[in-house]
Design an enzyme around this catalytic site. Structure first.
Site, PDB file in Angstrom:
ATOM      1  N   CYS A  72     -51.791  63.735  19.542  1.00 19.80           N
ATOM      2  CA  CYS A  72     -50.096  64.539  19.142  1.00 19.80           C
ATOM      3  C   CYS A  72     -48.828  64.180  20.289  1.00 19.80           C
ATOM      4  O   CYS A  72     -48.066  63.253  19.011  1.00 19.80           O
ATOM      5  CB  CYS A  72     -49.871  66.240  18.700  1.00 19.80           C
ATOM      6  SG  CYS A  72     -51.738  66.635  17.614  1.00 19.80           S
ATOM      7  N   HIS A 131     -43.855  66.690  20.068  1.00 18.08           N
ATOM      8  CA  HIS A 131     -45.479  67.609  20.123  1.00 18.08           C
ATOM      9  C   HIS A 131     -45.030  69.342  19.817  1.00 18.08           C
ATOM     10  O   HIS A 131     -46.446  69.991  19.299  1.00 18.08           O
ATOM     11  CB  HIS A 131     -45.943  67.839  21.661  1.00 18.08           C
ATOM     12  CG  HIS A 131     -46.919  68.700  22.101  1.00 18.08           C
ATOM     13  ND1 HIS A 131     -47.508  69.366  22.877  1.00 18.08           N
ATOM     14  CD2 HIS A 131     -48.506  68.727  20.872  1.00 18.08           C
ATOM     15  CE1 HIS A 131     -48.583  70.078  21.745  1.00 18.08           C
ATOM     16  NE2 HIS A 131     -49.422  69.500  20.980  1.00 18.08           N
TER      17      HIS A 131
HETATM   18 CA   LIG Z   1     -51.585  64.724  15.360  1.00 13.48          CA
END
Ligand SMILES: [Ca+2]
Length: 491
Positions: A72, A131
């Site tokens: 991510c 994030h």
């Molecule tokens: Ca992800």
């Protein structure tokens, strides 16, 4: 004198008309967490994604879009900064923090959002864009007190409602009863089917926040850059029951490549830690033995339900854009931050540099451009989005970026100046995808350290043919060096 003044006024008026800046196009950027191209418009006949299909039918769909890092934070870092990873830290979830500490306010903008903000856009973030899920930097188990923004210069406004879960990260791993993975120390299942409405999980709440914000932005003069980051289908595969009810489990298709690939060292595949943090799964996922087909179907059912749930939330935002009359002047992007192995190669997770973890949806609707599908022999990258947005919205970029604008492909369907390759990084490896091959080099001691897959013969990457085809490896290495824009070597 009076005459002269009148002439002057007329001239000033004419001058002002000519100098009136063109109306700037708004941007709606929607990030979807862990969304692989399991969408009707990408050719999955079974999944139900009517809203994404509708967007694709009026925009440009990129068949071969690859992310730079299959995790991510680092994937979002590359799309937001327009830069390839430069150090090992740029492969982690702390990637953006690392980049921003290197780029203080006043030099290069910290992100594409910051660049738009500097150019007069009102920038609003909701949910998981970078994030962080609420715009703040802090550890999963720490208190939000004292937290600082992950992108301190990018947002005019950042919104998130943790609702019954209390904090952003608890909401991110949240269950319908208000509990979360953290507080239960992983004693939770990787799926949930609660009989709740859309607001029973965070994405429904975020969709409502986004539609409310669109109303407000539509009344303002400044162009906007609205970014919405939905959580699903990220683990846990929790979705309201009505989305599970869209599917008959016994008809759910299983992976077409359930076995381990041939001639591959297991360390290319072994990072399944995140999945196994859900300790109440019916079975543990390991590379040594595949889980049962029944359990695999149940998990894929959860993933599909989560995708249909997020599709419905995206539909609410797109409908509101339409209703407010903003669609004709708003560029819309839907982006998945990476793919996911749903049992492919026995993996349940994302941390590999195989196609299935790197390929994700990218759909861009640029008003006035005709809808089209950019076919799979044209490779594009997440890192291309920053220059694309700047190009299509007419913002100058006088600093280096690693990607190339997709504007030519969106407006004309082809672009002879584009390079046709994408680099991705993870797990001590770098991988180059071309229209036909994937060449992966691991910088580790175990052998073999080179993998080659021929997508013409083997679309699911089931056999590493690096040993068998040294001629192709050699030819691709020449291309690799040409495309090498200062890649670092993982240690
Ligand atoms: Ca992800």
């Amino acid at each position: 004198m009076k005459f002269h003044l009148s002439v002057l006024l007329v001239l000033v008026t004419l001058f002002s008309c000519r100098e009136e800046p063109p109306v700037k196009m708004n941007v709606l950027f929607i990030a979807v967490d862990d969304l692989r191209p399991d969408i009707g418009a990408y050719g999955n006949p079974y999944i139900q994604t009517p809203h994404l299909d509708r967007l694709a039918a009026t925009g440009t769909l990129f068949e071969s879009h690859f992310v730079q890092v299959p995790t991510c934070g680092a994937s979002r870092c590359s799309i937001l900064t327009g830069l390839l990873p430069k150090t090992t830290k740029h492969l982690s979830n702390a990637a953006l923090e690392e980049f921003i500490s290197d780029a203080p306010e006043g030099s290069v903008p910290e992100s594409v959002v910051h660049h738009f903000r500097r150019n007069g856009y009102r920038t609003v973030g909701i949910g998981k864009i970078s994030h962080s899920v609420d715009g703040l930097l802090y550890g999963y188990r720490e208190s939000p007190e004292g937290a600082r923004p992950e992108m301190p210069y990018s947002w005019d406004e950042f919104l998130f409602d943790p609702d019954k879960w209390g904090t952003g990260w608890n909401a991110f791993f949240g269950y319908a009863d208000g509990s979360n993975r953290q507080e239960k120390d992983g004693q939770v299942p990787p799926y949930e089917m609660a009989d709740v409405d859309d607001r029973g999980y965070p994405d429904g709440i975020m969709a409502d926040m986004a539609t409310d914000k669109l109303k407000e932005l539509s009344e303002q003069q400044a162009p906007f850059f609205l970014s919405v980051g939905f959580f699903k289908p990220h683990l846990p595969f929790n979705a309201p029951k009505k989305y599970w009810d869209l599917y008959q489990r016994d008809r759910i298709p299983l992976s077409r490549v359930k076995d381990l690939p041939e001639n591959v060292h297991l360390s290319s595949l072994q990072r399944m830690g995140e999945f196994n943090q859900y300790r109440l799964g019916d079975e543990q996922a390991t590379l040594e033995a595949a889980i049962s087909d029944d359990y695999a179907r149940k998990l894929i059912h959860g993933y599909y339900a989560s995708v249909s749930y997020v599709d419905a939330q995206i539909g609410k935002v797109l409908d509101e854009l339409e209703r407010l009359g903003l669609a004709e002047n708003t560029l819309v992007v839907v982006w998945g931050d990476h793919g996911w192995h749903l049992g492919d190669h026995r993996v349940w997770g994302k941390h590999t540099i195989f196609d299935v973890a790197l390929r994700s949806p990218l759909i861009i609707r640029y008003p006035g451009s005709k809808s089209r599908k950019i076919p799979s022999d044209q490779v594009v990258s997440s890192v291309d989005l920053y220059p694309t947005l700047a190009d299509l919205c007419g913002l100058p970029v006088d600093f280096p970026l690693d990607g190339q604008s997709l504007g030519g492909l969106i407006q004309h369907g082809s672009d002879p100046d584009r390079t046709n390759r994408s680099f991705s990084y993870f797990n001590k490896g770098i991988s180059m995808r071309t229209d036909r091959y994937r060449l992966t080099r691991y910088f580790r001691e175990e052998q073999p350290n080179i993998e080659l897959y021929d997508h013409q013969e083997d679309p699911y990457e089931s056999v590493n043919i690096a040993q068998k085809r040294p001629d192709v490896v050699e030819q691709l290495m020449v291309e690799w060096k040409t495309g090498d824009t200062g890649l670092y070597t993982p240690q």
